[in-house]
Design a protein around this motif. Structure first.
Motif, PDB file in Angstrom:
ATOM      1  N   ALA A 220     -23.001  69.390 -16.971  1.00 26.60           N
ATOM      2  CA  ALA A 220     -22.859  69.536 -15.524  1.00 26.60           C
ATOM      3  C   ALA A 220     -23.214  68.222 -14.843  1.00 26.60           C
ATOM      4  O   ALA A 220     -24.167  67.537 -15.250  1.00 26.60           O
ATOM      5  N   PHE A 221     -22.435  67.868 -13.831  1.00 26.38           N
ATOM      6  CA  PHE A 221     -22.661  66.656 -13.055  1.00 26.38           C
ATOM      7  C   PHE A 221     -22.704  67.025 -11.573  1.00 26.38           C
ATOM      8  O   PHE A 221     -21.939  67.887 -11.120  1.00 26.38           O
ATOM      9  N   GLN A 222     -23.576  66.375 -10.854  1.00 26.45           N
ATOM     10  CA  GLN A 222     -23.656  66.583  -9.410  1.00 26.45           C
ATOM     11  C   GLN A 222     -23.658  65.234  -8.702  1.00 26.45           C
ATOM     12  O   GLN A 222     -24.397  64.322  -9.075  1.00 26.45           O
ATOM     13  N   TRP A 231     -20.405  67.330  -4.672  1.00 28.04           N
ATOM     14  CA  TRP A 231     -19.421  67.617  -5.713  1.00 28.04           C
ATOM     15  C   TRP A 231     -20.161  68.042  -6.977  1.00 28.04           C
ATOM     16  O   TRP A 231     -21.170  67.438  -7.338  1.00 28.04           O
ATOM     17  N   THR A 232     -19.666  69.069  -7.655  1.00 25.83           N
ATOM     18  CA  THR A 232     -20.231  69.468  -8.942  1.00 25.83           C
ATOM     19  C   THR A 232     -19.095  69.672  -9.944  1.00 25.83           C
ATOM     20  O   THR A 232     -18.009  70.150  -9.593  1.00 25.83           O
ATOM     21  N   TYR A 233     -19.375  69.286 -11.188  1.00 27.42           N
ATOM     22  CA  TYR A 233     -18.395  69.459 -12.262  1.00 27.42           C
ATOM     23  C   TYR A 233     -19.101  70.111 -13.444  1.00 27.42           C
ATOM     24  O   TYR A 233     -20.225  69.749 -13.790  1.00 27.42           O
ATOM     25  N   ASP A 234     -18.442  71.111 -14.060  1.00 27.93           N
ATOM     26  CA  ASP A 234     -18.994  71.810 -15.215  1.00 27.93           C
ATOM     27  C   ASP A 234     -18.004  71.776 -16.366  1.00 27.93           C
ATOM     28  O   ASP A 234     -16.807  72.055 -16.185  1.00 27.93           O
ATOM     29  N   LEU A 235     -18.522  71.460 -17.553  1.00 31.58           N
ATOM     30  CA  LEU A 235     -17.740  71.492 -18.785  1.00 31.58           C
ATOM     31  C   LEU A 235     -18.304  72.577 -19.690  1.00 31.58           C
ATOM     32  O   LEU A 235     -19.521  72.705 -19.846  1.00 31.58           O
ATOM     33  N   PRO A 271     -14.052  84.148 -41.955  1.00 25.91           N
ATOM     34  CA  PRO A 271     -14.480  84.475 -40.595  1.00 25.91           C
ATOM     35  C   PRO A 271     -13.349  84.366 -39.582  1.00 25.91           C
ATOM     36  O   PRO A 271     -12.397  83.613 -39.774  1.00 25.91           O
ATOM     37  N   THR A 272     -13.476  85.130 -38.528  1.00 30.07           N
ATOM     38  CA  THR A 272     -12.646  84.919 -37.352  1.00 30.07           C
ATOM     39  C   THR A 272     -13.176  83.688 -36.617  1.00 30.07           C
ATOM     40  O   THR A 272     -14.382  83.536 -36.444  1.00 30.07           O
ATOM     41  N   THR A 273     -12.291  82.812 -36.221  1.00 32.55           N
ATOM     42  CA  THR A 273     -12.716  81.633 -35.470  1.00 32.55           C
ATOM     43  C   THR A 273     -12.281  81.774 -34.022  1.00 32.55           C
ATOM     44  O   THR A 273     -11.148  82.183 -33.728  1.00 32.55           O
ATOM     45  N   THR A 274     -13.185  81.487 -33.124  1.00 30.26           N
ATOM     46  CA  THR A 274     -12.880  81.478 -31.700  1.00 30.26           C
ATOM     47  C   THR A 274     -13.301  80.140 -31.124  1.00 30.26           C
ATOM     48  O   THR A 274     -14.246  79.510 -31.606  1.00 30.26           O
ATOM     49  N   SER A 275     -12.611  79.699 -30.100  1.00 36.26           N
ATOM     50  CA  SER A 275     -12.979  78.448 -29.442  1.00 36.26           C
ATOM     51  C   SER A 275     -12.632  78.545 -27.967  1.00 36.26           C
ATOM     52  O   SER A 275     -11.736  79.299 -27.566  1.00 36.26           O
ATOM     53  N   VAL A 276     -13.359  77.792 -27.179  1.00 40.15           N
ATOM     54  CA  VAL A 276     -13.120  77.756 -25.737  1.00 40.15           C
ATOM     55  C   VAL A 276     -13.447  76.362 -25.233  1.00 40.15           C
ATOM     56  O   VAL A 276     -14.397  75.724 -25.695  1.00 40.15           O
ATOM     57  N   HIS A 277     -12.637  75.856 -24.323  1.00 49.32           N
ATOM     58  CA  HIS A 277     -13.050  74.698 -23.535  1.00 49.32           C
ATOM     59  C   HIS A 277     -12.549  74.909 -22.115  1.00 49.32           C
ATOM     60  O   HIS A 277     -11.432  75.371 -21.889  1.00 49.32           O
ATOM     61  N   GLY A 278     -13.444  74.627 -21.191  1.00 49.64           N
ATOM     62  CA  GLY A 278     -13.135  74.878 -19.788  1.00 49.64           C
ATOM     63  C   GLY A 278     -13.731  73.826 -18.883  1.00 49.64           C
ATOM     64  O   GLY A 278     -14.687  73.124 -19.241  1.00 49.64           O
ATOM     65  N   HIS A 279     -13.167  73.722 -17.697  1.00 50.26           N
ATOM     66  CA  HIS A 279     -13.593  72.745 -16.698  1.00 50.26           C
ATOM     67  C   HIS A 279     -13.626  73.415 -15.326  1.00 50.26           C
ATOM     68  O   HIS A 279     -12.722  74.188 -14.984  1.00 50.26           O
ATOM     69  N   GLN A 280     -14.667  73.130 -14.564  1.00 52.25           N
ATOM     70  CA  GLN A 280     -14.773  73.596 -13.180  1.00 52.25           C
ATOM     71  C   GLN A 280     -15.172  72.420 -12.295  1.00 52.25           C
ATOM     72  O   GLN A 280     -16.126  71.705 -12.611  1.00 52.25           O
ATOM     73  N   LEU A 281     -14.459  72.239 -11.199  1.00 45.29           N
ATOM     74  CA  LEU A 281     -14.778  71.203 -10.223  1.00 45.29           C
ATOM     75  C   LEU A 281     -14.892  71.864  -8.858  1.00 45.29           C
ATOM     76  O   LEU A 281     -13.955  72.544  -8.408  1.00 45.29           O
ATOM     77  N   GLN A 282     -16.048  71.682  -8.199  1.00 40.59           N
ATOM     78  CA  GLN A 282     -16.275  72.323  -6.905  1.00 40.59           C
ATOM     79  C   GLN A 282     -16.763  71.299  -5.882  1.00 40.59           C
ATOM     80  O   GLN A 282     -17.477  70.351  -6.223  1.00 40.59           O
ATOM     81  N   TRP A 283     -16.366  71.541  -4.662  1.00 39.93           N
ATOM     82  CA  TRP A 283     -16.782  70.682  -3.551  1.00 39.93           C
ATOM     83  C   TRP A 283     -17.308  71.568  -2.432  1.00 39.93           C
ATOM     84  O   TRP A 283     -16.636  72.509  -1.997  1.00 39.93           O
ATOM     85  N   LEU A 284     -18.525  71.273  -1.982  1.00 41.15           N
ATOM     86  CA  LEU A 284     -19.139  72.011  -0.887  1.00 41.15           C
ATOM     87  C   LEU A 284     -19.384  71.059   0.268  1.00 41.15           C
ATOM     88  O   LEU A 284     -20.044  70.025   0.097  1.00 41.15           O
ATOM     89  N   TYR A 285     -18.855  71.422   1.430  1.00 33.79           N
ATOM     90  CA  TYR A 285     -19.001  70.575   2.613  1.00 33.79           C
ATOM     91  C   TYR A 285     -19.666  71.375   3.725  1.00 33.79           C
ATOM     92  O   TYR A 285     -19.171  72.432   4.142  1.00 33.79           O
ATOM     93  N   GLU A 286     -20.819  70.873   4.177  1.00 36.83           N
ATOM     94  CA  GLU A 286     -21.541  71.501   5.284  1.00 36.83           C
ATOM     95  C   GLU A 286     -20.974  70.958   6.600  1.00 36.83           C
ATOM     96  O   GLU A 286     -21.289  69.837   7.009  1.00 36.83           O
ATOM     97  N   ILE A 287     -20.156  71.746   7.253  1.00 34.27           N
ATOM     98  CA  ILE A 287     -19.526  71.307   8.494  1.00 34.27           C
ATOM     99  C   ILE A 287     -20.582  71.100   9.571  1.00 34.27           C
ATOM    100  O   ILE A 287     -20.584  70.090  10.287  1.00 34.27           O
ATOM    101  N   ASN A 288     -21.494  72.053   9.673  1.00 36.22           N
ATOM    102  CA  ASN A 288     -22.650  71.950  10.567  1.00 36.22           C
ATOM    103  C   ASN A 288     -23.718  72.894  10.031  1.00 36.22           C
ATOM    104  O   ASN A 288     -23.645  73.325   8.876  1.00 36.22           O
ATOM    105  N   GLU A 289     -24.694  73.228  10.847  1.00 35.25           N
ATOM    106  CA  GLU A 289     -25.799  74.043  10.370  1.00 35.25           C
ATOM    107  C   GLU A 289     -25.386  75.466  10.033  1.00 35.25           C
ATOM    108  O   GLU A 289     -26.089  76.160   9.294  1.00 35.25           O
ATOM    109  N   THR A 290     -24.265  75.923  10.539  1.00 38.95           N
ATOM    110  CA  THR A 290     -23.875  77.321  10.341  1.00 38.95           C
ATOM    111  C   THR A 290     -22.564  77.513   9.597  1.00 38.95           C
ATOM    112  O   THR A 290     -22.235  78.632   9.214  1.00 38.95           O
ATOM    113  N   TRP A 291     -21.788  76.448   9.380  1.00 36.36           N
ATOM    114  CA  TRP A 291     -20.481  76.600   8.742  1.00 36.36           C
ATOM    115  C   TRP A 291     -20.377  75.725   7.495  1.00 36.36           C
ATOM    116  O   TRP A 291     -20.798  74.567   7.502  1.00 36.36           O
TER     117      TRP A 291
END
Length: 709
Positions: A220-222, A231-235, A271-291
């Protein structure tokens, strides 16, 4: 890209990140900013415990670590509202919330940071990298989109903090359990931080010939672009090797018929083999104190490859039904691949109009899910042809000789490409009518599309649906510590597959009513939630009586019950987590089971749903020689449950106890011990038929040490 190549690339990425972390640790050691930014959850809004007209149970990372749990299913066992379901031989997490579950042929869906992330075939979810797990009870499809009427599971991942630290943990235990976990947090500058978490685990099973191995990385990166913009990114990456294991057989409810260690599959399947790779990118913007404005994109890919040998449940093929010792088996191959793309924009804030305060939440999202399924099977001939044991691919259940016979040639049963697109617009407004009375209204409009390319039947099908799902809620706060609430919501999701004419199924629909009471006691340190719910679900996939071998969306079920959740701090530094649920979940319309083709009657119990269940975790903190220590007790009670549809086969009730303790040797070192199933209680967690019964794990002892610097 092959899993090996992907593993190598991600391993290099992990090494690079770790190296960067250590390289920068000294450079930023002078940074005094120590901050843990709480991640704002999409679709949720910002409401206090007493102001939210819904029941939510949360399990944080501290409680999970104390209990020594490493899997999502085991965490959910601590919520009495959640019941284990058919996990397809242990290949994935499968659960019902308030008695309802989705398609039993695919994993149960769950959310990760608000994203649909449980639809693929990534294997059982490890808890590494998880900050908390929320059980969001009641139908959430009115905001989230697809979902079940019983509720949703939301996983919140660990994020970076602006304080460099590293923690290494080693665990060893019963049945060659070995686990290594590392958590590295570092800062690159005053506004950039990163966190890397990795794990590796191997262990033998109490089941004969069974071994498992899994490893994974979450990063995770912030980046705080400004005081208002983050901005946050998750792998996410994980690989697992899980032998397919249907468990034991318990004919006529005789659970002592075979030892729980007996494996009836074929070790040579591997064995059964399973794998996953995923990415999430999020942006949070505080417009003002309430929005606030948030936007996000996500991509997730999963793969599952499996060979399995398990009991055939057809009376026409199963020799065991006649001689009581020779088990006819089927040989199956699965190759499943999924890809998912999600985009979301959301606006949230408060405003006032005509003297009323509004807490508004509005957004739009897009979700694409591609499922490539290749499923092949070799089944034995009918017993009427007097086949040999070799033709039956049989095994003697009392004296199994693995590898004795070779399975027949597998033929394609399902080779299908399925694609779903969903575009949704949602809105929710919680209005403070007075200081005590709040009203919530909202809903979601979905535009859905599905295509199916069935290569076995040489059939291509398109489906398009549009639907509006409303939600309503009322909350009245009687005092600063007590509120009453009521809510209603509807749910809606597409059903996979086609009927005998090649047409698509009617969508699955649900509705649920809930009333409850919330208490905040002991200076807000203890929360008590009591709720009653009544839910219905229609258009469930069942066997088509008029066209044997095909299905129809005509099933109906209901679930109603009471829940009590208590969580928080008691005197004497005692932490309490208690959960109880009473469930009356039953069939509402005569049907036929899709797998066993047995009659299901109105009023029958739903599969694997206990009427009563309860869970307790008690932990006391104290000091020994001036150092922090803690010890705790946990137990789980599960009532008897229907173990096979259309029968009187029930799994017995059980109670299991756990013990755990931790001691801080110094500022860096700590040690802990956990004992699961303290009294070595033989129990059975779930089943699909008397021929596929999953025994629970016997007593297990784990010893851990952790070093932090």
């Amino acid at each position: 890209m092959t899993p090996v190549v992907r593993t190598c690339r991600l391993s290099l990425l992990a090494i690079s990140i770790a190296s960067a972390c250590f390289a920068h640790a000294e450079d930023v050691s002078s940074i005094e900013r120590i901050e843990v930014n709480k991640q704002r959850q999409a679709y949720r809004g910002e409401f206090s415990y007493l102001q939210s007209p819904e029941a939510v149970t949360e399990f944080n990372s501290e409680l999970i670590a104390q209990a020594g749990i490493t899997g999502l299913t085991q965490v959910l066992d601590m919520s009495a509202s959640v019941s284990r379901q058919n996990s397809l031989g242990g290949l994935w997490d499968s659960f019902a919330i308030r008695g309802f579950f989705g398609d039993e042929n695919v994993p149960s869906g769950y959310l990760v940071n608000g994203f649909n992330a449980g639809r693929g075939f990534s294997g059982p979810r490890d808890v590494s990298g998880i900050e908390s797990i929320e059980v969001l009870k009641g139908p959430k499809a009115a905001l989230f989109g697809r979902g079940e009427p019983g509720g949703s599971i939301n996983i919140i991942t660990k994020k970076p903090t602006f304080a460099s630290s590293t923690q290494l943990s080693v665990t060893a235990g019963s049945r060659q359990h070995q686990r290594l976990e590392a958590d590295i947090n570092t800062t690159f500058s005053n506004d950039t931080a990163a966190r890397l978490i990795g794990f590796y685990q191997t262990e033998d099973s109490f089941r004969e010939t069974i071994e498992t191995q899994k490893h994974g990385i979450s990063a995770a990166f912030q980046f705080d672009q400004s005081a208002n913009s983050t901005w946050t990114y998750d792998l996410e990456y994980a690989e697992q090797e899980i032998p397919f294991d249907r468990g034991i057989i318990a004919p006529n409810g005789n659970f002592d018929f075979l030892p729980i260690e007996r494996f009836l599959g074929e070790p040579s399947d591997g064995p059964t083999t399973t794998s996953v790779h995923g990415h999430q990118l999020q942006w949070l913007y505080e417009i003002n104190e309430t929005w606030q404005l948030s936007s996000a994109v996500a991509f997730r890919q999963t793969e599952l490859d499996s060979l399995s040998s398990d009991a055939d449940v057809s009376p026409k093929r199963q020799k065991f039904y006649f001689d009581g010792q020779t088990l006819t088996r089927q040989h199956r191959q699965r190759a499943y691949d999924t890809e998912q793309y999600v985009v979301r924009f959301e606006l949230a804030g408060d405003f006032q109009t005509t003297g009323l305060k509004h807490s508004l939440l509005a957004g739009i999202d897009y979700d694409r899910f591609d499922f490539d399924r290749d499923y092949r099977v070799a089944r034995a001939p009918n017993l009427s042809t007097q086949p040999s044991d070799a033709q039956l691919y049989a095994i003697n259940i009392f004296n199994p000789v693995y590898g004795q016979y070779t399975a027949g040639e597998m033929t394609p049963a399902i080779i299908r490409q399925q694609n779903q697109w969903a575009t949704g617009v949602y809105i929710q407004d919680q209005i403070a009518v007075t200081d005590a009375l709040q009203v919530r209204i909202g809903g979601r409009f979905d535009d859905l599309k599905q295509t199916i390319d069935d290569k076995v039947r040489k059939l291509k099908v398109d489906q398009a649906e549009s639907h509006f799902s409303p939600q309503f809620g009322v909350l009245y706060q009687l005092s600063d510590a007590w509120s009453l609430y009521s809510s209603y919501a509807e749910g809606y999701r597409l059903n996979f597959g086609t009927d005998y004419q090649g047409g698509t199924f009617a969508p699955n629909q649900s509705e649920s009513l809930e009333v409850g009471s919330k208490l905040s006691l002991a200076d807000n340190r203890l929360e008590v939630t009591l709720s009653y719910f009544d839910s219905e679900q229609t258009n469930i996939i069942v066997a088509d009586l008029n066209n044997p071998g095909y299905h129809a969306a005509i099933g109906e079920a209901s679930s109603r019950g009471l829940e009590l959740d208590i969580a928080g701090q008691l005197p004497a530094d005692i932490t309490l987590k208690f959960s109880y649920a009473y469930l009356d979940a039953q069939v509402e319309k005569d049907a036929v089971d899709t797998g066993l083709y047995v009659s299901i009657k109105k009023g029958d119990d739903l599969l694997n749903i206990p009427e009563n269940s309860a869970s307790l975790q008690l932990t006391q903190a104290y000091q020994i020689a001036g150092r922090d220590a803690s010890a705790g007790l946990g137990f789980q009670y599960v009532d008897e449950r229907l173990g096979q549809r259309g029968s009187d086969f029930y799994l017995p009730s059980y109670v299991t106890f756990n013990l755990f303790a931790q001691y801080e040797i110094n500022n860096n070192w700590s040690v802990s011990a956990k004992v699961h199933n303290l009294f070595d209680k033989t129990h059975f967690t779930n089943s699909y038929t008397q021929m596929w019964v999953q025994p629970g794990e016997p007593r297990k002892v784990l010893l851990s040490t952790s070093y932090q610097f």
